[in-house]
Design a protein around this motif. Structure first.
Motif: not given
Length: 267
Positions: A140-146
């Motif tokens: 399970l994976f997520w792109n988390v932007f900053q």
């Protein structure tokens, strides 16, 4: 990314989960892809090539797994998103994953990109255990932007004004920290299935430079903006655009890809 506070339970907000197909072509065109290193690692860590993509959406991650040599099938709650993914020859069934009938099929990997927070953590893990072969991998994976700090604060101010009921945007600190409690709950669900080895967390970092227009094109694909009336959406885009203009018209976004993965134990 989760669009509610991590202390909430996004999987209970199905209406938002089913809103992304309102402009499926834009979603597919603008949403970021995933690091090839991550895709290759997941594919290599599975015992075979058969992959089930849960919440496949328009097929962004699925196409990357196909390119890595996998045979991909998908499940998604939104028929509009599923139809777009089918254009790439992917078999997609429309259903909530927790109640989906696999009809006896099993897979070497169950993956979910940017979607597992919409799935009940306990029921989803139990269903994944049912459809995974012994030794199969849940990933399970997520792109988390900053964005840069100055733009993060400016964006938050715009969203607070237009979407005041979105508490996560008012929180300080790195974006990945906002995912901590969410990942803990998902990890608890995986452990509760009593079918997996101890979950692991992987992390990958990458960056992309966005122009003003490129970022504004992506904004309507994020949960809070998908259901906004046209006038409020226009106000949101104008506010975000003005913030980018004040920062020079382009900026670099730092992405952290968070991966939660576990191996299905043998029978």
């Amino acid at each position: 990314m989760p669009t509610n506070s991590p202390e909430s339970e996004p999987h209970r907000h199905r209406r938002m989960a089913e809103s992304f197909g309102a402009d499926a072509d834009r979603y597919d065109r603008t949403r970021p892809r995933y690091p090839e290193e991550m895709i290759a690692r997941i594919a290599a860590a599975a015992p075979g090539p058969d992959v089930l993509d849960v919440g496949i959406g328009t097929g962004i991650a699925a196409r990357q797994f196909q390119a890595a040599g996998c045979r991909v099938s998908g499940v998604d709650v939104d028929p509009r998103m599923a139809e777009l993914a089918r254009r790439d020859g992917i078999e997609v069934e429309v259903s909530a994953f927790e109640s989906w009938d696999p009809a006896g099929r099993t897979f070497d990997a169950v993956v979910a990109g940017q979607t597992w927070h919409w799935i009940d953590p306990a029921a989803g893990a139990a269903q994944a255990a049912r459809v995974l072969r012994p030794g199969g991998r849940l990933a399970l994976f997520w792109n988390v932007f900053q964005p840069p700090d100055v733009l993060r604060d400016a964006f938050a101010e715009v969203y607070r004004r237009i979407l005041p009921d979105l508490p996560a945007l008012g929180q300080a600190g790195p974006a990945v920290d906002l995912y901590a409690s969410l990942l803990d709950k998902i990890t608890d669900g995986v452990r509760a299935a009593d079918a997996f080895g101890e979950p692991e967390r992987w992390q990958y970092a990458w960056e992309r430079v966005y122009s003003r227009d490129e970022w504004l094109e992506q904004v309507p694909t994020h949960g809070p903006a998908t259901g906004l009336p046209p006038e409020r959406r226009r106000e949101l885009l104008e506010g975000v655009g003005a913030a980018i203009d004040a920062a020079g018209g382009a900026f670099t976004v730092h992405y952290d890809v968070l991966v939660l993965t576990a191996v299905r134990r043998g029978e």
